[in-house]
Motif scaffolding. Structure first.
Motif, PDB file in Angstrom:
ATOM      1  N   HIS A 136       0.831  -1.200   0.000  1.00  0.00           N
ATOM      2  CA  HIS A 136       0.000   0.000   0.000  1.00  0.00           C
ATOM      3  C   HIS A 136       0.867   1.252   0.000  1.00  0.00           C
ATOM      4  O   HIS A 136       2.080   1.197   0.223  1.00  0.00           O
ATOM      5  CB  HIS A 136      -0.955   0.023   1.200  1.00  0.00           C
ATOM      6  CG  HIS A 136      -0.273   0.133   2.532  1.00  0.00           C
ATOM      7  ND1 HIS A 136       0.200  -0.968   3.216  1.00  0.00           N
ATOM      8  CD2 HIS A 136       0.021   1.208   3.317  1.00  0.00           C
ATOM      9  CE1 HIS A 136       0.744  -0.582   4.369  1.00  0.00           C
ATOM     10  NE2 HIS A 136       0.660   0.738   4.441  1.00  0.00           N
ATOM     11  N   LEU A 137       0.217   2.383  -0.240  1.00  0.00           N
ATOM     12  CA  LEU A 137       0.843   3.697  -0.209  1.00  0.00           C
ATOM     13  C   LEU A 137       0.379   4.422   1.047  1.00  0.00           C
ATOM     14  O   LEU A 137      -0.821   4.558   1.289  1.00  0.00           O
ATOM     15  CB  LEU A 137       0.436   4.499  -1.451  1.00  0.00           C
ATOM     16  CG  LEU A 137       0.903   5.952  -1.530  1.00  0.00           C
ATOM     17  CD1 LEU A 137       2.420   6.026  -1.681  1.00  0.00           C
ATOM     18  CD2 LEU A 137       0.222   6.676  -2.696  1.00  0.00           C
ATOM     19  N   ASP A 138       1.323   4.865   1.864  1.00  0.00           N
ATOM     20  CA  ASP A 138       1.017   5.769   2.976  1.00  0.00           C
ATOM     21  C   ASP A 138       1.100   7.193   2.468  1.00  0.00           C
ATOM     22  O   ASP A 138       2.112   7.591   1.873  1.00  0.00           O
ATOM     23  CB  ASP A 138       2.027   5.617   4.112  1.00  0.00           C
ATOM     24  CG  ASP A 138       1.811   4.369   4.947  1.00  0.00           C
ATOM     25  OD1 ASP A 138       0.760   3.721   4.797  1.00  0.00           O
ATOM     26  OD2 ASP A 138       2.705   4.045   5.755  1.00  0.00           O
ATOM     27  N   PHE A 139       0.038   7.991   2.748  1.00  0.00           N
ATOM     28  CA  PHE A 139       0.105   9.389   2.327  1.00  0.00           C
ATOM     29  C   PHE A 139       0.252  10.298   3.546  1.00  0.00           C
ATOM     30  O   PHE A 139       0.474   9.842   4.663  1.00  0.00           O
ATOM     31  CB  PHE A 139      -1.094   9.770   1.446  1.00  0.00           C
ATOM     32  CG  PHE A 139      -0.723  10.761   0.381  1.00  0.00           C
ATOM     33  CD1 PHE A 139       0.097  10.388  -0.675  1.00  0.00           C
ATOM     34  CD2 PHE A 139      -1.141  12.080   0.447  1.00  0.00           C
ATOM     35  CE1 PHE A 139       0.485  11.308  -1.651  1.00  0.00           C
ATOM     36  CE2 PHE A 139      -0.772  13.005  -0.516  1.00  0.00           C
ATOM     37  CZ  PHE A 139       0.040  12.616  -1.575  1.00  0.00           C
ATOM     38  N   LEU A 140       0.161  11.602   3.341  1.00  0.00           N
ATOM     39  CA  LEU A 140       0.718  12.574   4.278  1.00  0.00           C
ATOM     40  C   LEU A 140      -0.148  12.850   5.500  1.00  0.00           C
ATOM     41  O   LEU A 140       0.263  13.635   6.358  1.00  0.00           O
ATOM     42  CB  LEU A 140       1.014  13.881   3.538  1.00  0.00           C
ATOM     43  CG  LEU A 140       1.908  13.723   2.300  1.00  0.00           C
ATOM     44  CD1 LEU A 140       2.264  15.072   1.728  1.00  0.00           C
ATOM     45  CD2 LEU A 140       3.157  12.909   2.602  1.00  0.00           C
TER      46      LEU A 140
END
Length: 349
Positions: A136-140
């Motif tokens: 997955h992508l962790d965002f800000l």
């Protein structure tokens, strides 16, 4: 082997002492086709709270792209960078960097994908994607300082987030147009001529720069850097383990290097930190960085999105067969107002 590049003033916040040598046995790696006889690595002391406080003042990207910025280091992926990345496509070979959907409960994946057939022509998929198993992508807005502040000073109100069904700022929707940039695979397991690094093995700046010298590949601004430790090769051999608390990965002293090189996105085969992290008790207990100081510093202070739980084994095989460790990397999250997204990054050579 080429000489290790000089430390910048940013990296000088970490005192270094002692030298050890990592022997490289029988492995030709990288675009130069040459094999170093050894690679120097420096034994650093644990990262201290004083180091962290210095980095917060000197390395932060808050305000760098304006007070209203919500993209962080994705701003470093310029049109010129995308054109450079596209020029790396020569063989036309593409490789996924994602794990197949995990549907069984394990110690490293307590919340598997739930796939429910809706007749024979449709299905429903439910996934809690954060954690240590799903790619997955962790965002800000995924991590925050103790009083609730995320990247660039955004302070979400929990009640408003719940009522609106998502955040007002710093959401993964800011990456809706996709991530298209130069990818760089640092295959540290292959570089050390082992199938995998043992849990708790640190990767330091000196190790990365030795890899650069051996391969002739230099990490540059706007790159997506992915680090292979061999987690999945080890898991296939010994079975699942508590990777949240025992993992090879980047030493926290690499934080200044991330800012110095202006990496756009960082990826690893778990989170990015070695676990347990080599930091003093004050850092480990801090309400902003806690047990994963590099991971959380990158999100909160650098505004750097992160790929978690990549599967880099196939990429490592292709890169080694082509003797190429740079490629076009593309990825696109689901266009939601979430804190991240399941993701399937693609490397194209």
């Amino acid at each position: 082997m080429g000489t290790t590049k000089k430390r910048s003033s940013l990296a000088g916040a970490v005192a270094l002492a002692g030298v050890v040598t990592v022997l490289l046995l029988g492995q030709t790696i990288g675009s130069t086709g040459s094999q170093p006889s050894s690679a120097p690595a420096t034994a650093a002391r644990p990262v201290t709270q004083a180091d962290v406080e210095h980095w917060k003042r000197e390395l932060t990207n808050w305000g760098r792209w304006g007070a209203e910025d919500e993209r962080g280091t994705l701003n470093l992926i310029t049109p010129e960078k995308r054109r450079q990345a596209a020029s790396l496509v020569r063989e036309g070979i593409s490789v996924s960097l994602a794990r197949d959907a995990e549907t069984e409960t394990t110690i490293d994946g307590p919340r598997p994908y739930q796939v429910t057939p809706l007749g024979i022509t449709a299905d429903e998929i439910r996934i809690a994607y954060h954690g240590f198993i799903h790619t997955h992508l962790d965002f800000l807005n995924h991590n925050f300082i103790g009083d609730g502040v995320t990247y660039n000073g955004y302070r979400p109100d929990p009640a408003e987030v719940a009522a609106a069904g998502g955040h007002a700022r710093n959401t993964v929707h800011n990456a809706k147009s996709g991530i298209v940039t130069r990818g760089v695979l640092i295959d540290m397991a292959r570089f050390r001529n082992v199938p995998y690094l043992q849990p708790g093995t640190p990767i330091r700046i000196e190790d990365i720069e030795a890899w650069e010298a051996a391969t002739g590949v230099t990490v540059s601004a706007g790159d997506a850097v992915v680090i292979r430790t061999g987690r999945w090769a080890r898991r296939a051999e010994v079975g699942p383990w508590d990777v949240a608390n025992a993992a090879a990965g980047l030493h926290a002293s690499v934080i200044p290097w991330l800012r110095e090189r202006d990496i756009a996105i960082l990826g690893g085969e778990a989170a990015q930190d070695m676990a347990p992290a080599d930091a003093d008790a004050a850092v480990m207990a801090a309400d902003d960085l806690g047990p994963r100081p590099l991971h959380r510093f990158a999100l909160i202070y650098l505004g750097m999105p992160l790929f978690d739980n990549l599967d880099l084994d196939a990429l490592g095989e292709v890169a080694a067969s082509l003797n190429r460790y740079e490629f076009l990397l593309t990825a696109a999250p689901l266009p939601t107002r979430g804190t991240g997204s399941p993701i399937n990054p693609i490397a194209t050579f």
